[in-house]
Structures are given as structure tokens and as C-alpha cells.
Design a protein around this motif. Structure first.
Motif, mmCIF file in Angstrom:
data_model
loop_
_atom_site.group_PDB
_atom_site.id
_atom_site.type_symbol
_atom_site.label_atom_id
_atom_site.label_comp_id
_atom_site.label_asym_id
_atom_site.label_seq_id
_atom_site.Cartn_x
_atom_site.Cartn_y
_atom_site.Cartn_z
ATOM 1 N N VAL A 15 0.852 -1.187 0.000
ATOM 2 C CA VAL A 15 0.000 0.000 0.000
ATOM 3 C C VAL A 15 0.892 1.243 0.000
ATOM 4 O O VAL A 15 1.675 1.435 0.925
ATOM 5 C CB VAL A 15 -0.932 0.016 1.231
ATOM 6 N N PRO A 16 0.788 2.095 -1.018
ATOM 7 C CA PRO A 16 1.599 3.318 -1.059
ATOM 8 C C PRO A 16 1.220 4.283 0.059
ATOM 9 O O PRO A 16 0.282 4.037 0.820
ATOM 10 C CB PRO A 16 1.268 3.909 -2.439
ATOM 11 N N MET A 32 -11.851 12.678 -0.122
ATOM 12 C CA MET A 32 -11.690 11.225 -0.046
ATOM 13 C C MET A 32 -10.272 10.901 0.429
ATOM 14 O O MET A 32 -9.355 11.707 0.282
ATOM 15 C CB MET A 32 -11.901 10.577 -1.420
ATOM 16 N N LEU A 33 -10.106 9.705 0.962
ATOM 17 C CA LEU A 33 -8.780 9.197 1.317
ATOM 18 C C LEU A 33 -8.495 7.947 0.500
ATOM 19 O O LEU A 33 -9.406 7.191 0.164
ATOM 20 C CB LEU A 33 -8.709 8.831 2.805
ATOM 21 N N ARG A 34 -7.229 7.710 0.211
ATOM 22 C CA ARG A 34 -6.839 6.446 -0.399
ATOM 23 C C ARG A 34 -5.513 5.987 0.167
ATOM 24 O O ARG A 34 -4.800 6.738 0.829
ATOM 25 C CB ARG A 34 -6.773 6.553 -1.935
ATOM 26 N N ASN A 35 -5.203 4.728 -0.069
ATOM 27 C CA ASN A 35 -3.971 4.112 0.427
ATOM 28 C C ASN A 35 -3.839 4.239 1.946
ATOM 29 O O ASN A 35 -2.787 4.598 2.475
ATOM 30 C CB ASN A 35 -2.754 4.717 -0.281
ATOM 31 N N ARG A 57 -11.246 0.384 -1.324
ATOM 32 C CA ARG A 57 -10.161 0.962 -2.113
ATOM 33 C C ARG A 57 -9.887 2.402 -1.717
ATOM 34 O O ARG A 57 -8.751 2.862 -1.761
ATOM 35 C CB ARG A 57 -10.531 0.885 -3.601
ATOM 36 N N ILE A 58 -10.950 3.113 -1.351
ATOM 37 C CA ILE A 58 -10.854 4.490 -0.881
ATOM 38 C C ILE A 58 -11.774 4.631 0.331
ATOM 39 O O ILE A 58 -12.514 3.699 0.672
ATOM 40 C CB ILE A 58 -11.269 5.510 -1.959
ATOM 41 N N ARG A 110 -7.285 -1.385 0.214
ATOM 42 C CA ARG A 110 -6.323 -1.831 -0.795
ATOM 43 C C ARG A 110 -5.488 -0.669 -1.310
ATOM 44 O O ARG A 110 -5.933 0.474 -1.321
ATOM 45 C CB ARG A 110 -7.051 -2.443 -1.988
ATOM 46 N N GLY A 111 -4.302 -0.967 -1.784
ATOM 47 C CA GLY A 111 -3.482 0.057 -2.401
ATOM 48 C C GLY A 111 -3.989 0.424 -3.780
ATOM 49 O O GLY A 111 -4.622 -0.384 -4.472
#
Length: 304
Positions: free
Chosen positions: A35-36, A53-56, A86-87, A116-117
């Protein structure tokens, strides 16, 4: 043991002054690999366009939203945004929901669970999100609409991320109960609300809480029992779906039916329009009233 996390730029969107607690300060029992670094972005399309939104996300936390002094009612709620594992739809399915509850005397705990990354390259990620949104917006007949997540998803990485999210959800519920006295919350009056993937998360926890059940369960446009028996002590359920949310409306109908057939308290609201992922976004549609209906249902159940 959990510990506090302050002045971390990754938590800035939660707002200054809120307590942020790591769920797994010594590391979780299992992880999602590759995951980055965590990052924020703005919703690109659909009902959530322009929202944060957030990711990783690779570190799970709880952000605490307390009521105004003297306004606490002793009830707590853990808020779980969606995003397809995912996000995280951090603003309209997270921050806005936590603030709504806190304004009504609840102590709200916003769960940032692991996902998930995704591609570090912003352009590649944006293109994949637009393609995914277009797929979900395609018309689909009721006969072809999925009745289980396995009808829609084949990627084992998604199912593994779903398990990790449920791990984070169970740990969050355990932690809030352990520290309930710190926030003047009653340990047996802590409920769960989740949206989309977060709705699957809270339902998965309620189906197998590995402890006492949550006080109430609010999966919004998502969730399923996967054919398992509903626990005899399952909490009262409130759920909402839009009929034009074609990929998930049968699953939510099935969730309500499973709860009802198990003789557990259940309430379902189906709106003709609203699409998927509306959260706290006002669209000028009857589905905007879902949060008011939830407030009335909670009051009827003796919360708030």
C-alpha cells in the motif's frame, strides 16, 4: 493497546482538536501488502463530486467527535465510510455523519479503516475511478442485479480487504467499549453505522462481533449475511437503499429479509431515486430525508 495520534497531517481532514486513536499501535495481526503512502483527493464524479476522499490507508484510527459540554446522552456510534475497500469517502460518509451525531448528543467515533493500495500516479488513479463510476451507473434490469457481492466481484484482493476492514471494525468496537468511561459513554449503548463498503463492514461485525453485539446497526446502501444465520441477539437494523442503485438494491433487500425472517427488529427504506453513494449530500430528492428517518428510528428505539 491503542494510543493517541496528534498533529499527524494525515488526520487533518478530521478537524483540529479531535482525539485520534491508533487501533493497532503495535501493528495489526495481519496487513494489506504493497500500500503506497496515504493521500487525499477530491471526488471526481457522481453524487460525491468535490468531496474529500482518502486512499492508500494503511493505519487504522478512530477520530473522536464529542458533543457540546453538558449535551452528552451516553450513547456512542462508530461511523464507517464506504469506498469499495479501495478508498474512504471521508467527508460525506464520515465527517459529516460524525458531526450530525455529535450535534445530537452522541459521542461519534469515525473509523479510518485499512484499504487496498491504488496507483500512486494521480492521473492513472483518476482514470480508474471514472471507469469504475461509469460501470456502476450503467442501467441494469432487476433480473440481472446482483444478489450477493460474489455476483459482482471476483477479485480475491477485495475479499481479503473486506476481512481486514472487519478486523478493524471489531477492534474499534472493543476499544470504544474498553475506554467508554473516558467519554462518558455506556459500553452497552454503542452502535454502528456504515456506508457501501462500510455497510458491509458493520454488517460483518454484527454477524460475528466476537463479543457482545453492537447496540444498533445502520448499514446504508450495502451489507449482506452471506447466507449465514442471523445471530439470535442481533441488534435492531435500519437500512436504506435507492431503487436506482442497481448493483446493490437486491443485496440490501436480502439483508432486510434475513433480519426480518430471524425475528430481529428491522426497518428498510427504499427510495425511487438517489443512486449510489449519496451519504450526507443533498440532491433535492426524497432520499435526502434518510438521515431524518434514522433520527426518528433511533429515538423510537430509545437512543439519543
Amino acid at each position: 493497546m491503542a494510543d493517541d495520534l496528534r498533529d499527524d497531517p494525515r488526520t487533518a481532514e478530521a478537524g483540529a482538536g479531535h482525539e485520534v486513536i491508533r487501533l493497532w499501535p503495535d501493528g495489526p495481526p495481519r496487513t494489506i501488502p504493497n500500500v503506497p503512502p496515504e493521500s487525499t483527493f477530491q471526488g471526481l464524479a457522481g453524487t460525491s463530486v468535490g468531496t474529500t476522499m482518502l486512499r492508500n490507508v494503511s493505519e487504522a484510527t478512530l477520530t473522536v467527535f464529542t458533543p457540546a459540554p453538558g449535551a452528552a446522552n451516553g450513547d456512542g456510534v462508530i461511523v464507517c465510510p464506504g469506498g469499495g475497500w479501495r478508498i474512504l469517502a471521508w467527508e460525506h460518509e464520515g465527517l459529516d455523519v460524525a458531526k450530525w451525531f455529535a450535534a445530537r448528543g452522541y459521542t461519534a467515533f469515525l473509523l479510518k479503516y485499512r484499504v487496498r493500495g491504488s496507483a500512486p500516479d494521480a492521473a492513472a488513479f483518476a482514470a480508474s475511478m471514472v471507469a469504475e463510476g461509469a460501470m456502476l451507473a450503467q442501467p441494469l434490469t432487476a433480473a440481472k442485479a446482483p444478489r450477493a457481492l460474489t455476483d459482482l466481484v471476483r477479485d480475491e484482493a477485495v475479499f481479503y480487504a473486506r476481512e481486514i476492514a472487519a478486523d478493524d471494525g471489531r477492534r474499534a468496537l472493543q476499544l470504544v467499549r474498553e475506554r467508554a468511561g473516558d467519554w462518558s459513554v455506556k459500553p452497552d449503548r454503542i452502535g454502528l453505522i456504515g456506508f457501501s463498503a462500510g455497510a458491509f463492514l458493520v454488517t460483518d461485525v454484527a454477524m460475528d462481533p466476537q463479543g457482545a453485539p453492537p447496540a444498533f446497526l445502520v448499514p446504508i446502501y450495502g451489507g449482506e449475511t452471506r447466507g449465514r444465520p442471523v445471530p439470535a441477539d442481533a441488534p435492531p437494523l435500519f437500512t436504506v437503499i435507492a431503487h436506482d442503485d442497481r448493483y446493490l438494491f437486491h443485496m440490501v433487500e436480502g439483508l432486510y429479509s434475513d433480519w426480518s425472517m430471524a425475528d430481529r427488529s428491522a426497518e428498510l427504506h427504499i427510495f425511487a431515486r438517489g443512486a449510489h453513494g449519496f451519504g450526507m449530500v443533498r440532491q433535492g430528492l426524497p432520499s435526502d430525508r434518510w438521515i431524518d428517518l434514522l433520527g426518528a428510528w433511533l429515538a423510537d428505539k430509545g437512543f439519543g
